[in-house]
Structures are given as structure tokens and as C-alpha cells.
Write a protein that holds these residues in place. Structure first.
Motif, PDB file in Angstrom:
ATOM      1  N   ALA A  14       0.828  -1.205   0.000  1.00  0.00           N
ATOM      2  CA  ALA A  14       0.000   0.000   0.000  1.00  0.00           C
ATOM      3  C   ALA A  14       0.863   1.256   0.000  1.00  0.00           C
ATOM      4  CB  ALA A  14      -0.928   0.000   1.208  1.00  0.00           C
ATOM      5  N   VAL A  15       1.934   1.273   0.779  1.00  0.00           N
ATOM      6  CA  VAL A  15       2.834   2.436   0.820  1.00  0.00           C
ATOM      7  C   VAL A  15       3.461   2.658  -0.551  1.00  0.00           C
ATOM      8  CG1 VAL A  15       5.010   3.298   1.777  1.00  0.00           C
ATOM      9  CG2 VAL A  15       3.281   2.346   3.296  1.00  0.00           C
ATOM     10  N   ASP A  16       3.941   1.602  -1.178  1.00  0.00           N
ATOM     11  CA  ASP A  16       4.542   1.739  -2.513  1.00  0.00           C
ATOM     12  C   ASP A  16       3.528   2.239  -3.533  1.00  0.00           C
ATOM     13  OD1 ASP A  16       6.972   0.955  -1.561  1.00  0.00           O
ATOM     14  OD2 ASP A  16       6.910  -1.055  -2.420  1.00  0.00           O
ATOM     15  N   LEU A  17       2.303   1.720  -3.477  1.00  0.00           N
ATOM     16  CA  LEU A  17       1.271   2.184  -4.401  1.00  0.00           C
ATOM     17  C   LEU A  17       0.980   3.669  -4.201  1.00  0.00           C
ATOM     18  CD1 LEU A  17      -1.268  -0.770  -4.249  1.00  0.00           C
ATOM     19  CD2 LEU A  17       0.109  -0.120  -6.214  1.00  0.00           C
ATOM     20  N   LEU A  18       0.816   4.078  -2.947  1.00  0.00           N
ATOM     21  CA  LEU A  18       0.483   5.470  -2.656  1.00  0.00           C
ATOM     22  C   LEU A  18       1.598   6.437  -3.034  1.00  0.00           C
ATOM     23  CD1 LEU A  18      -1.246   4.932   0.789  1.00  0.00           C
ATOM     24  CD2 LEU A  18      -2.357   5.654  -1.328  1.00  0.00           C
ATOM     25  N   CYS A  19       2.841   5.981  -2.932  1.00  0.00           N
ATOM     26  CA  CYS A  19       3.977   6.881  -3.166  1.00  0.00           C
ATOM     27  C   CYS A  19       4.482   6.874  -4.605  1.00  0.00           C
ATOM     28  CB  CYS A  19       5.128   6.510  -2.230  1.00  0.00           C
ATOM     29  SG  CYS A  19       4.796   6.852  -0.498  1.00  0.00           S
ATOM     30  N   ARG A  24      13.029   8.897   2.146  1.00  0.00           N
ATOM     31  CA  ARG A  24      12.379  10.032   1.516  1.00  0.00           C
ATOM     32  C   ARG A  24      11.246   9.544   0.618  1.00  0.00           C
ATOM     33  NH1 ARG A  24      16.752  14.109  -0.658  1.00  0.00           N
ATOM     34  NH2 ARG A  24      14.944  15.439  -0.563  1.00  0.00           N
ATOM     35  N   LEU A  25      10.039   9.862   1.025  1.00  0.00           N
ATOM     36  CA  LEU A  25       8.859   9.468   0.275  1.00  0.00           C
ATOM     37  C   LEU A  25       7.963  10.688   0.079  1.00  0.00           C
ATOM     38  CD1 LEU A  25       7.848   6.201   2.176  1.00  0.00           C
ATOM     39  CD2 LEU A  25       9.041   6.363   0.016  1.00  0.00           C
ATOM     40  N   PRO A  26       7.141  10.696  -0.943  1.00  0.00           N
ATOM     41  CA  PRO A  26       6.147  11.769  -1.100  1.00  0.00           C
ATOM     42  C   PRO A  26       4.970  11.542  -0.147  1.00  0.00           C
ATOM     43  CG  PRO A  26       6.036  10.247  -2.931  1.00  0.00           C
ATOM     44  CD  PRO A  26       7.193   9.817  -2.089  1.00  0.00           C
ATOM     45  N   VAL A  27       5.210  11.789   1.134  1.00  0.00           N
ATOM     46  CA  VAL A  27       4.262  11.418   2.180  1.00  0.00           C
ATOM     47  C   VAL A  27       2.984  12.264   2.125  1.00  0.00           C
ATOM     48  CG1 VAL A  27       3.945  11.259   4.680  1.00  0.00           C
ATOM     49  CG2 VAL A  27       6.086  10.534   3.653  1.00  0.00           C
ATOM     50  N   ARG A  28       3.090  13.550   1.863  1.00  0.00           N
ATOM     51  CA  ARG A  28       1.884  14.385   1.848  1.00  0.00           C
ATOM     52  C   ARG A  28       0.901  13.914   0.795  1.00  0.00           C
ATOM     53  NH1 ARG A  28       3.921  20.417   1.730  1.00  0.00           N
ATOM     54  NH2 ARG A  28       2.265  20.408   0.214  1.00  0.00           N
ATOM     55  N   ARG A  29       1.398  13.646  -0.395  1.00  0.00           N
ATOM     56  CA  ARG A  29       0.534  13.145  -1.467  1.00  0.00           C
ATOM     57  C   ARG A  29      -0.067  11.801  -1.076  1.00  0.00           C
ATOM     58  NH1 ARG A  29       1.047   9.021  -5.162  1.00  0.00           N
ATOM     59  NH2 ARG A  29      -0.052   9.286  -7.107  1.00  0.00           N
TER      60      ARG A  29
END
Length: 186
Positions: free
Chosen positions: A129-134, A168-173
Motif C-alpha cells: 500500500a505504501v509503494d502504491l500510494l507513493c 524520503r517518500l512523497p508522504v503528503r501526497r
């Protein structure tokens, strides 16, 4: 000693586990509901594709050494939904692989990010799920995460994993998309 009429006896039955979509008779067995579509443009026996073990075993042949099924392929293995047209694989950044039939993503894999499903390394649902969202386009991410949430994954676990990410991930998005998906799933 065989009998003179032994040639009339039926051969032993061999179960059909997979077939190429262009194989003779494949359209008929798919129409009859005996075979279902799988990634990589093949067909698999529907009783084998009914569970995660069968779906993972089907993708075992395209998985490069040291890789793990990820993203949409992992969603399909875990839930049986959203059969991808391509197989996504994640490997450690230092590993070099030649896998012409899969899409290879180089990312660090922490302890606990991979589980073996029928002996096939697959990212756990939270990591998936984290990989999909990011890293995946929004439409695919929404559908994949919704399937994982419907299958029992808690949105709070995904949110905690995103907030506690040490890379480092695009966490806000990702959190915005997760809020959208969790809001619809509720």
C-alpha cells in the motif's frame, strides 16, 4: 505384458494448470470457466487462482533471483483483484538483474517488508500500500489500496507506516490519497 487392445485405453489424466492465451482450444476452456486470465497474458486454472498461494505460484516463473513481487502484482497475489498487465518486482538497489518480462524497481527492503506466499517472496500488504500510494499513478493507487483495505488491511497501519517512514517518500501526497480511499471505504 500389454494386451493387444492396450492402445484403446485412455491415457492417464494430467491436470491442466496453465496455458498460453493463443494455445489451441484456450478460448473454449476460458469461456467454459475452467481457466482465468493471469498477468503476462497467460491463463491459469481457476481453482489454483482462487487463493494467494496459487496466484503467487503462477508468478514464480517470472520472478528474478533476489526479487519480490510488488505493487500491483502483490495486490493481485494478496487479494485476487486488479490483475495487472505486467508484473512489478522490487529488488535491492545494489542488485543487478536481467528480467525482460517484468518491471524491476530498485528500493531498499526493510526487515518485515517481504513475506513468502507459497514460497514466493511478496511485499506485505502494508508495504504494498505504501509503494502504491507513493510511486504509482493515482488511479491505480486508489484501486489497489481500496482492494487491500477491503481484504482486511487497516488504513491506520498504512498511515502509521507513511508517517514513520525513515526514507524520503512523497508522504503528503500519499496521505491525501489514503484519506480519500479510507473515506470511501468507510
Amino acid at each position: 505384458m500389454t494386451s493387444p487392445l492396450a492402445w484403446l485405453e485412455a491415457p492417464p489424466l494430467v491436470p491442466l494448470t496453465w496455458a498460453a492465451t493463443g494455445a489451441p482450444g484456450s478460448a473454449g476452456i476460458r469461456y467454459d470457466g475452467l481457466m482465468g486470465a493471469t498477468p503476462e497474458d497467460a491463463l491459469g486454472a481457476v481453482d489454483l487462482l482462487a487463493g494467494p498461494e496459487g496466484r503467487a505460484a503462477h508468478l514464480c516463473g517470472v520472478l528474478p533471483a533476489g526479487g519480490a513481487l510488488a505493487r500491483a502484482a502483490a495486490v493481485w497475489v494478496h487479494t485476487g483483484r486488479l490483475r495487472p498487465g505486467r508484473t512489478d518486482v522490487v529488488v535491492e538497489p545494489h542488485r543487478r538483474v536481467h528480467a525482460p518480462h517484468v518491471v524491476v524497481h530498485r528500493q531498499h527492503l526493510a526487515d518485515g517488508d517481504v513475506v513468502r506466499v507459497a514460497g514466493v517472496p511478496t511485499t506485505v500488504p502494508v508495504r504494498t500500500a505504501v509503494d502504491l500510494l507513493c510511486f504509482v499513478e493515482r488511479r491505480t493507487a486508489v484501486a489497489g489500496v481500496r482492494a487491500l483495505l477491503h481484504d482486511g488491511l487497516a488504513a491506520s497501519m498504512v498511515g502509521d507506516a507513511l508517517r514513520g517512514a525513515d526514507r524520503r517518500l512523497p508522504v503528503r501526497r500519499a496521505l491525501a490519497v489514503l484519506e480519500l480511499v479510507a473515506g470511501r471505504a468507510a
